[in-house]
Scaffold this motif. Structure first.
Motif, PDB file in Angstrom:
ATOM      1  N   GLY A  74       3.340   4.776   7.282  1.00 39.39           N
ATOM      2  CA  GLY A  74       2.804   5.285   6.054  1.00 39.39           C
ATOM      3  C   GLY A  74       2.057   4.279   5.283  1.00 39.39           C
ATOM      4  O   GLY A  74       2.485   3.048   4.961  1.00 39.39           O
ATOM      5  N   GLY A  75       0.709   4.214   4.872  1.00 39.63           N
ATOM      6  CA  GLY A  75      -0.003   3.622   4.084  1.00 39.63           C
ATOM      7  C   GLY A  75       0.238   3.586   2.970  1.00 39.63           C
ATOM      8  O   GLY A  75       0.335   4.781   2.202  1.00 39.63           O
ATOM      9  N   PHE A  76      -0.119   2.418   1.997  1.00 41.74           N
ATOM     10  CA  PHE A  76      -0.571   2.360   0.575  1.00 41.74           C
ATOM     11  C   PHE A  76       0.857   2.602  -0.249  1.00 41.74           C
ATOM     12  O   PHE A  76       0.860   3.455  -1.339  1.00 41.74           O
ATOM     13  CB  PHE A  76      -1.522   3.378   0.232  1.00 41.74           C
ATOM     14  N   ALA A  77       1.926   2.403   0.356  1.00 43.56           N
ATOM     15  CA  ALA A  77       3.168   2.605  -0.251  1.00 43.56           C
ATOM     16  C   ALA A  77       3.742   1.226  -0.890  1.00 43.56           C
ATOM     17  O   ALA A  77       2.995   0.369  -0.584  1.00 43.56           O
ATOM     18  CB  ALA A  77       4.164   2.990   0.824  1.00 43.56           C
ATOM     19  N   GLU A  78       4.509   1.288  -1.715  1.00 49.29           N
ATOM     20  CA  GLU A  78       4.965   0.138  -2.452  1.00 49.29           C
ATOM     21  C   GLU A  78       5.530  -0.924  -1.441  1.00 49.29           C
ATOM     22  O   GLU A  78       6.079  -0.614  -0.239  1.00 49.29           O
ATOM     23  CB  GLU A  78       6.203   0.514  -3.134  1.00 49.29           C
ATOM     24  N   GLY A  79       4.706  -2.056  -1.669  1.00 46.01           N
ATOM     25  CA  GLY A  79       4.995  -3.216  -0.768  1.00 46.01           C
ATOM     26  C   GLY A  79       3.912  -3.427   0.361  1.00 46.01           C
ATOM     27  O   GLY A  79       4.040  -4.460   0.929  1.00 46.01           O
ATOM     28  N   ASP A  80       3.053  -2.523   0.465  1.00 44.84           N
ATOM     29  CA  ASP A  80       2.373  -2.377   1.733  1.00 44.84           C
ATOM     30  C   ASP A  80       0.952  -3.450   1.397  1.00 44.84           C
ATOM     31  O   ASP A  80       0.479  -3.219   0.435  1.00 44.84           O
ATOM     32  CB  ASP A  80       1.616  -1.037   1.924  1.00 44.84           C
ATOM     33  N   PRO A  81       0.974  -4.595   2.207  1.00 41.40           N
ATOM     34  CA  PRO A  81      -0.123  -5.315   1.601  1.00 41.40           C
ATOM     35  C   PRO A  81      -1.562  -4.497   1.831  1.00 41.40           C
ATOM     36  O   PRO A  81      -2.327  -5.288   0.919  1.00 41.40           O
ATOM     37  CB  PRO A  81      -0.051  -6.549   3.213  1.00 41.40           C
ATOM     38  N   ASP A  82      -1.690  -3.796   2.589  1.00 39.11           N
ATOM     39  CA  ASP A  82      -3.032  -3.052   2.442  1.00 39.11           C
ATOM     40  C   ASP A  82      -3.364  -2.424   0.839  1.00 39.11           C
ATOM     41  O   ASP A  82      -4.502  -2.060   0.718  1.00 39.11           O
ATOM     42  CB  ASP A  82      -3.162  -1.968   3.435  1.00 39.11           C
ATOM     43  N   ALA A  83      -2.230  -2.227   0.284  1.00 42.75           N
ATOM     44  CA  ALA A  83      -2.440  -1.661  -0.996  1.00 42.75           C
ATOM     45  C   ALA A  83      -2.654  -2.737  -2.021  1.00 42.75           C
ATOM     46  O   ALA A  83      -3.132  -2.082  -3.155  1.00 42.75           O
ATOM     47  CB  ALA A  83      -1.029  -0.834  -1.499  1.00 42.75           C
ATOM     48  N   ARG A  84      -2.717  -3.915  -1.866  1.00 39.86           N
ATOM     49  CA  ARG A  84      -3.050  -4.946  -2.789  1.00 39.86           C
ATOM     50  C   ARG A  84      -4.417  -4.823  -3.338  1.00 39.86           C
ATOM     51  O   ARG A  84      -5.380  -4.504  -2.632  1.00 39.86           O
ATOM     52  CB  ARG A  84      -2.685  -6.178  -2.588  1.00 39.86           C
ATOM     53  N   ILE A  85      -4.653  -5.109  -4.606  1.00 39.03           N
ATOM     54  CA  ILE A  85      -6.268  -5.225  -5.064  1.00 39.03           C
ATOM     55  C   ILE A  85      -6.584  -6.491  -4.428  1.00 39.03           C
ATOM     56  O   ILE A  85      -6.116  -7.600  -4.329  1.00 39.03           O
ATOM     57  CB  ILE A  85      -6.237  -5.231  -6.516  1.00 39.03           C
ATOM     58  N   HIS A  86      -7.909  -6.320  -4.023  1.00 37.37           N
ATOM     59  CA  HIS A  86      -8.523  -7.345  -3.105  1.00 37.37           C
ATOM     60  C   HIS A  86      -8.647  -8.706  -3.848  1.00 37.37           C
ATOM     61  O   HIS A  86      -8.875  -8.516  -5.250  1.00 37.37           O
ATOM     62  CB  HIS A  86     -10.100  -7.003  -2.740  1.00 37.37           C
ATOM     63  N   PRO A  87      -8.248  -9.924  -3.540  1.00 36.89           N
ATOM     64  CA  PRO A  87      -8.480 -10.946  -4.321  1.00 36.89           C
ATOM     65  C   PRO A  87      -9.706 -11.421  -5.044  1.00 36.89           C
ATOM     66  O   PRO A  87      -9.658 -11.905  -5.993  1.00 36.89           O
ATOM     67  CB  PRO A  87      -7.757 -12.141  -3.460  1.00 36.89           C
ATOM     68  N   SER A  88     -10.872 -11.010  -4.466  1.00 33.50           N
ATOM     69  CA  SER A  88     -12.048 -11.080  -4.933  1.00 33.50           C
ATOM     70  C   SER A  88     -12.284 -10.463  -6.323  1.00 33.50           C
ATOM     71  O   SER A  88     -13.014 -10.986  -7.410  1.00 33.50           O
ATOM     72  CB  SER A  88     -13.303 -10.632  -4.072  1.00 33.50           C
ATOM     73  N   VAL A  89     -11.498  -9.572  -6.692  1.00 27.78           N
ATOM     74  CA  VAL A  89     -11.392  -8.888  -7.746  1.00 27.78           C
ATOM     75  C   VAL A  89     -10.221  -8.782  -8.504  1.00 27.78           C
ATOM     76  O   VAL A  89      -9.725  -7.632  -9.392  1.00 27.78           O
ATOM     77  CB  VAL A  89     -12.271  -7.410  -7.931  1.00 27.78           C
ATOM     78  N   ALA A  90      -9.314  -9.462  -8.198  1.00 28.33           N
ATOM     79  CA  ALA A  90      -7.876  -9.428  -8.494  1.00 28.33           C
ATOM     80  C   ALA A  90      -7.803  -9.164 -10.236  1.00 28.33           C
ATOM     81  O   ALA A  90      -8.598  -9.809 -10.962  1.00 28.33           O
ATOM     82  CB  ALA A  90      -7.086 -10.425  -8.235  1.00 28.33           C
ATOM     83  N   PRO A  91      -6.857  -8.548 -10.914  1.00 27.38           N
ATOM     84  CA  PRO A  91      -6.645  -8.515 -12.067  1.00 27.38           C
ATOM     85  C   PRO A  91      -6.603  -9.635 -12.655  1.00 27.38           C
ATOM     86  O   PRO A  91      -5.629 -10.453 -12.234  1.00 27.38           O
ATOM     87  CB  PRO A  91      -5.616  -7.641 -12.260  1.00 27.38           C
ATOM     88  N   GLY A  92      -7.027  -9.773 -13.946  1.00 28.03           N
ATOM     89  CA  GLY A  92      -6.950 -11.079 -14.550  1.00 28.03           C
ATOM     90  C   GLY A  92      -5.909 -10.862 -16.040  1.00 28.03           C
ATOM     91  O   GLY A  92      -5.551  -9.546 -16.342  1.00 28.03           O
ATOM     92  N   PRO A  93      -5.839 -11.495 -16.876  1.00 28.45           N
ATOM     93  CA  PRO A  93      -5.152 -11.476 -18.131  1.00 28.45           C
ATOM     94  C   PRO A  93      -5.774 -10.338 -19.110  1.00 28.45           C
ATOM     95  O   PRO A  93      -6.857 -10.268 -19.187  1.00 28.45           O
ATOM     96  CB  PRO A  93      -4.872 -12.720 -18.915  1.00 28.45           C
TER      97      PRO A  93
END
Length: 189
Positions: A74-93
């Motif tokens: 299953g995809g996009f579950a906790e810990g799935d690398p595919d679920a991470r926000i793309h580093p180009s637009v990663a959350p900032g402070p």
């Protein structure tokens, strides 16, 4: 006075990897995110995410049922690398991350609560896919009486013609549709 927030929706590693044909998309979107932060516009990242085992996914939901039954459990579950926000637009402070359980940014999330608590009345929408999260969120946000701006080139879809029809004909009924550079220009005024 209107208070806007930029919603960056479903720009997650596994989704971006499927739609990587527009090489200018991520830098353009990152420019919008940077401009929003510089102007004091809240940036809210909306992601699709499920618990391990996908208890939120019904077998009657064709789209998500396929996702839950993926080959890797299953995809996009906790810990799935595919679920991470793309580093180009990663959350900032100071950025907020909202997890949703369906297509619309509002479905199964606390987005409405976050927006109302922050006094936000105008949403600036960007993300993947135009025919998925953007369309569903435009419709629901309009019904919730938010003013809407869609960043046409801040959205991406696997089908360019569907993207064109939505941004040129459908969204214009409920939102102002402009380009990223034009929106950034409004922040400088």
């Amino acid at each position: 006075m209107a208070k806007s927030a930029l919603l960056v929706m479903d720009v997650q590693q596994g989704i971006v990897d499927r739609l990587n044909e527009d090489t200018d998309y991520l830098p353009r979107l990152a420019g919008a995110v940077d401009a929003a932060r510089a102007a004091g516009v809240p940036v809210i990242h909306v992601v699709i995410g499920f618990r391990a085992g996908h208890p939120e996914v019904s077998s009657r939901n064709k789209s998500f049922e396929r996702l839950a039954g993926g080959a890797a459990g299953g995809g996009f579950a906790e810990g799935d690398p595919d679920a991470r926000i793309h580093p180009s637009v990663a959350p900032g402070p100071g950025d907020i991350v909202v997890t949703k359980k369906r297509v619309s940014a509002f479905a199964g999330s606390d987005l409405d609560m976050v927006l109302r608590a922050g006094g936000v009345d105008t949403l600036v929408l960007a993300g993947i896919a135009t025919s998925g999260v953007v369309l569903s969120t435009v419709r629901q946000a309009a019904d919730l009486d938010f003013a809407l701006v869609v960043l046409a080139d801040g959205c991406l879809d696997a089908d360019p013609e569907v993207h064109r029809v939505l941004t040129e004909k459908v969204f214009t009924r409920q939102a102002d549709v402009i380009g990223v550079d034009d929106w950034i220009g409004t922040l400088r005024k």
